[in-house]
Scaffold this active site. Structure first.
Site, PDB file in Angstrom:
ATOM      1  CD1 TRP A  20      -2.948   1.482   0.970  1.00 24.20           C
ATOM      2  CD2 TRP A  20      -1.394   2.258   2.369  1.00 24.20           C
ATOM      3  NE1 TRP A  20      -3.408   2.685   1.470  1.00 24.20           N
ATOM      4  CE2 TRP A  20      -2.462   3.182   2.329  1.00 24.20           C
ATOM      5  CE3 TRP A  20      -0.292   2.534   3.180  1.00 24.20           C
ATOM      6  CZ2 TRP A  20      -2.462   4.359   3.070  1.00 24.20           C
ATOM      7  CZ3 TRP A  20      -0.297   3.705   3.923  1.00 24.20           C
ATOM      8  CH2 TRP A  20      -1.368   4.601   3.857  1.00 24.20           C
ATOM      9  CE  LYS A  21       7.378   3.447   2.843  1.00 22.87           C
ATOM     10  NZ  LYS A  21       7.274   4.834   3.326  1.00 22.87           N
ATOM     11  CE  LYS A 115       2.396  11.804  17.756  1.00 23.39           C
ATOM     12  NZ  LYS A 115       3.306  10.862  17.158  1.00 23.39           N
ATOM     13  CB  ILE A 462      14.399  18.725  14.685  1.00 22.78           C
ATOM     14  CG1 ILE A 462      13.541  19.984  14.798  1.00 22.78           C
ATOM     15  CG2 ILE A 462      13.974  17.728  15.741  1.00 22.78           C
ATOM     16  CD1 ILE A 462      13.768  20.795  16.065  1.00 22.78           C
ATOM     17  CD1 TRP A 592       5.965   6.689  19.355  1.00 22.04           C
ATOM     18  CD2 TRP A 592       7.744   7.640  18.402  1.00 22.04           C
ATOM     19  NE1 TRP A 592       5.632   7.991  19.098  1.00 22.04           N
ATOM     20  CE2 TRP A 592       6.707   8.619  18.505  1.00 22.04           C
ATOM     21  CE3 TRP A 592       8.954   8.024  17.836  1.00 22.04           C
ATOM     22  CZ2 TRP A 592       6.851   9.927  18.068  1.00 22.04           C
ATOM     23  CZ3 TRP A 592       9.105   9.329  17.393  1.00 22.04           C
ATOM     24  CH2 TRP A 592       8.063  10.263  17.510  1.00 22.04           C
ATOM     25  CG  ASP A 630      14.850  14.685  19.852  1.00 15.64           C
ATOM     26  OD1 ASP A 630      15.168  15.757  20.380  1.00 15.64           O
ATOM     27  OD2 ASP A 630      15.132  14.408  18.674  1.00 15.64           O
ATOM     28  CB  CYS A 674       5.626  15.558  18.029  1.00 13.58           C
ATOM     29  SG  CYS A 674       7.132  15.041  17.189  1.00 13.58           S
ATOM     30  CG  ASP A 687       8.264  19.770  36.961  1.00 17.24           C
ATOM     31  OD1 ASP A 687       8.620  20.910  37.332  1.00 17.24           O
ATOM     32  OD2 ASP A 687       7.199  19.232  37.315  1.00 17.24           O
ATOM     33  CG  HIS A 725       4.917  16.410   9.340  1.00 16.44           C
ATOM     34  ND1 HIS A 725       5.113  17.293  10.379  1.00 16.44           N
ATOM     35  CD2 HIS A 725       5.351  15.204   9.784  1.00 16.44           C
ATOM     36  CE1 HIS A 725       5.633  16.641  11.409  1.00 16.44           C
ATOM     37  NE2 HIS A 725       5.784  15.384  11.067  1.00 16.44           N
TER      38      HIS A 725
END
Length: 791
Positions: A20-21, A115, A462, A592, A630, A674, A687, A725
């Site tokens: 599909w990708k 998200k 980044i 992730w 990150d 993000c 913090d 993006h």
């Protein structure tokens, strides 16, 4: 008890080998026609359905397949096309308009992407701006008829429910021209309000969309559809009585519109909020998650029972993780459900759509046999559902298969992988480890400024630069042992050197090595730390065609050898400017990855933090003065119910500081986050005690700036000044506007200039063009400040 049948909620779109990708990206790059794209994706879609049929699933979802995103599908089905894309749509190129909303064009920025609840899947936020919704196409009916005609499958159409769709949407209005927050040059209006927080707004939106949902359901009923799945995960979040009243009236009208249709109101990811009221809604069935509910759905079922005239669709197999279920334990869970609802018709299914797990483990023969036997991907989870259903129905002998599942889980839990004495001793000794920086921020930042000598509004990126085809091909050749380790390392060094030269030519102030050796910011560390293992085909969709391959955190985690030092030190040797070391922090690695489920996640995070602390110390000793750790996924992992926030955030801060606090004052710690509603976690961001934080903001049009107006943040920060993006290259004026908007609430001596996120997925020419404009915009603003200071 009533009848018991098996069901699925959704199937991975990617295909076993990402067919599909590849079709999607071939179409975008004009390698195939639209006709060929539609043909290839249909083949994947029908193959997915046929596989579920062959596995024995009785209620097979249809319409869960998408060309990009299921929320965008819902918007497009109802004609919700942002104004800036409507002219293109009038040219009847609907598919390209659809993709333009998701990806943007040269003339218009893409819609906001964020998200999907607390997962790593991103959806396209619906924009309800000057809209007149109408039914463009009954998409669920189209795919129901396709499955029936092509494969003889009497499918279960799937559709995002009206409450979830509208509470995730945003309403917009154009600001007055003289307003300081007027519409930007690309024509994107600013956020006025969201349906999330106001029952009145929600009701107004429901009034506009409910007739369309009714029409969809009536047409499904008229076509002979028996079951339809309306996904309403928003019902596990927090909402008040006024919104509950809207929900009740909405579903009353939907039931009346199609009284013969069996509507399954499907929830997942948490326990149902307002249990008694929701299970009483006038629908045929309610779908509940009995895996990620912290036991609360079962407790509510025990306390309040379940309506005898409704179907209970029970999510009893984990749809978000990859570990095999102990089917004896799940059989006991099913027996408890039956005990509390003895006369109810029961559907057994995964806890949520299998969109969030890989397709099948059959393509992973390289894995350790104990680990492989303990895994369950989408196809294997459907097998587990069928087995559980058969065990309850007593239609087939299943005892030996249930025993086999328990043995596999026990073997993995008792293996040496999960019982590492040194790691477990380090965890016990954490109470003796200082988990704070040597000096407070105000003192150490002065040392860092003196040491780094950076200009006003320092520019940086980044971390990652474009992973071109030659980079991917060379890595693939190295993995296939077609080139030697030495040849591969020489290639990586050439790429690093080339991009250091590009960055110097662009006049960026703080450089990066580009991460060309990394396939993924989490997978790479999973390949280097003990207790992790990568997969070959364990791909899942993150957004659009972006597929990630989360590593498996299957055992105790420990540091083996320096991970990033070689490449970072080489890059630093090529320039006088500072080069950032680049690491991924514990909570993002956990969120992730597919993480072992036999111990608390906080323990896994601390194991990772201890391992990365050693890497940070190696970078510092090697002369790297800026280290970026990150945490882009910190906010996305926030529990859906606020009562669980405090512990999650406390654990997240602890593991981050475990990674970063072993350095000298002069070493500057950066982090990156993000898209998120950061107003919820501003105190947590503080913090973390990072010296510099960068945050993605451009697609949300700087909404986060309001958070900094209300919360005084005393450390340095970069709010992403353009969206990476999208392939669109922004104008200098647009970037300047984004910078100036931020500088209204953040002092210029605290502000950094950077893109929204890493540039791995962008093409080289658009990356360089966008960065050049970013630097130019920064120079012009610096000049303006210099002129002001001279007056």
């Amino acid at each position: 008890m009533g009848n018991v049948i098996s069901s699925n909620l959704g199937y991975p779109r990617l295909g076993e080998k990402r067919e599909w990708k590849h079709a999607l990206e071939d179409y975008w790059s004009h390698k195939i026609s639209q006709e060929e794209f539609v043909k290839r994706t249909k083949e994947v879609r029908l193959s997915n359905l046929k596989k579920q049929q062959e596995l024995g699933i009785e209620l097979i979802p249809v319409g869960d397949f998408s060309y990009y995103d299921h929320v965008l599908d819902t918007s497009f089905m109802f004609g919700v096309i942002p104004k800036r894309f409507q002219a293109k749509n009038e040219a009847h190129d609907q598919l390209d308009t659809y993709f333009s909303i998701a990806r943007g064009t040269k003339q218009a920025i893409a819609s906001e992407m964020t998200k999907w609840f607390n997962t790593n899947y991103h959806y396209i936020v619906p924009e309800l701006e000057d809209f007149a919704p109408h039914l463009v196409e009954n998409r669920p009916l189209k795919y129901y008829l396709e499955a029936k005609e092509e494969l003889g499958i009497e499918g279960k159409p799937v559709l995002v429910g009206p409450i979830t769709f509208l509470k995730l949407a945003k309403t917009y209005k154009e600001d007055e021209p003289e307003s300081e927050t007027s519409t930007c040059s690309c024509g994107h209006a600013h956020v006025l309000e969201t349906a999330k927080c106001d029952a009145r707004i929600l009701q107004d939106l429901v009034d506009k969309f409910l007739p369309l949902y009714k029409q969809v359901l009536r047409e499904l009923e008229d076509s002979g559809v028996e079951y339809v799945q309306l996904d309403e995960p928003i019902l596990v979040t927090e909402y008040d009585q006024a919104e509950l009243a809207v929900i009740k009236s909405t579903y009353q009208e939907l039931q009346e519109a199609a009284p013969k249709l069996k509507i399954i109101l499907q929830t997942y990811f948490e326990s149902l909020t307002h249990y008694q009221e929701i299970v009483a809604l006038p629908v045929a069935g309610i779908g509940l998650d009995f895996v990620h509910d912290f036991g609360e759905n079962l407790a509510a079922l025990s306390q309040y029972g379940f309506p005898k005239d409704k179907i209970l669709a029970a999510g009893v197999i984990d749809g978000r993780n990859v570990w095999r279920s102990n089917l004896h334990a799940q059989q006991k869970l099913v027996k408890s459900i039956v005990e509390y609802a003895p006369e109810v018709e029961l559907i057994l299914q995964p806890s949520n759509s299998l969109l969030h797990v890989p397709v099948t483990k059959k393509n992973e023969p390289q894995l350790d046999s104990i680990l492989l036997n303990g895994l369950s991907f989408a196809d294997e989870k459907l097998n587990e559902i069928v087995l559980l259903t058969q065990s309850v129905q007593h239609t087939a002998p299943t005892n030996s298969l249930l025993d086999e599942s328990k043995r596999a889980v026990d073997q993995l839990n008792q293996s040496e992988h999960r019982n590492h004495p040194e790691v477990q001793k380090e965890l016990r000794d954490l109470k003796n480890l200082k988990n704070e920086r040597h000096s407070i921020y105000n003192k150490r930042i002065q040392k860092q400024h003196k040491n780094l000598a950076l200009p006003l509004l320092p520019t940086t990126t980044i971390g990652s630069f474009p992973q071109t085809q030659i980079v991917r091909q060379t890595r693939a050749s190295w993995k296939k042992q077609e080139i030697s380790n030495h040849e591969y390392e020489e290639f990586i060094q050439r790429e690093i050197k080339r991009w250091i030269q590009i960055q110097e030519e662009l006049e960026l102030d703080v450089l990066v090595h580009g991460e060309f050796e990394r396939t993924d910011m989490v997978e790479y560390f999973g390949q280097k730390l003990s207790g992790f293992v990568p997969t070959l085909y364990g791909w899942v969709q993150s957004y659009g065609s972006r597929a990630v391959r989360p590593p498996l955190v299957y055992g105790d985690v420990s540091f083996v050898e320096p991970i990033t030092v070689k490449e970072t030190v080489y890059a630093q040797s090529l320039t006088e400017k500072p080069v950032k070391g680049m690491l991924t922090a514990p909570i993002t690695i956990i969120n992730w990855s597919f993480v072992r489920d036999d111990i608390p996640k906080a323990d896994v995070a601390n194991q990772i933090g201890l391992a990365l602390r050693k890497e940070v110390n190696h970078l510092e000793k090697a002369g790297i003065h800026i280290i970026q750790v990150d945490e882009p996924a910190l906010r996305e992992g926030l529990p859906l119910k606020k009562k669980r926030w405090a512990k999650y955030l406390k654990d997240a801060v602890y593991s981050f500081k475990l990674t970063t606090t072993g350095v000298k004052d002069e070493t500057q710690i950066h982090t990156h986050m993000c898209y998120a509603e950061f107003e919820d976690i501003m105190e947590t961001i503080r913090d973390l005690d990072a010296d510099v934080i960068s945050i993605e903001t451009s697609r949300s049009q700087g909404e986060i700036i309001a958070s900094f107006e209300e919360f005084h943040y005393d450390k340095e920060i970069g709010l992403g000044v353009y969206d990476i993006h999208s392939p669109r290259v922004p104008e200098v004026s647009e970037i300047k506007q984004n910078i100036k908007r931020a500088l209204k609430v953040i002092p210029e001596n605290q502000f950094w200039i950077n893109p929204d996120c890493g540039l791995k997925t962008r093409k080289e020419e658009e990356t360089i063009a966008a960065l050049r404009k970013m630097v130019q915009a920064t120079k012009e603003i610096r000049q303006e400040y210099e002129e002001k200071s001279q007056k």
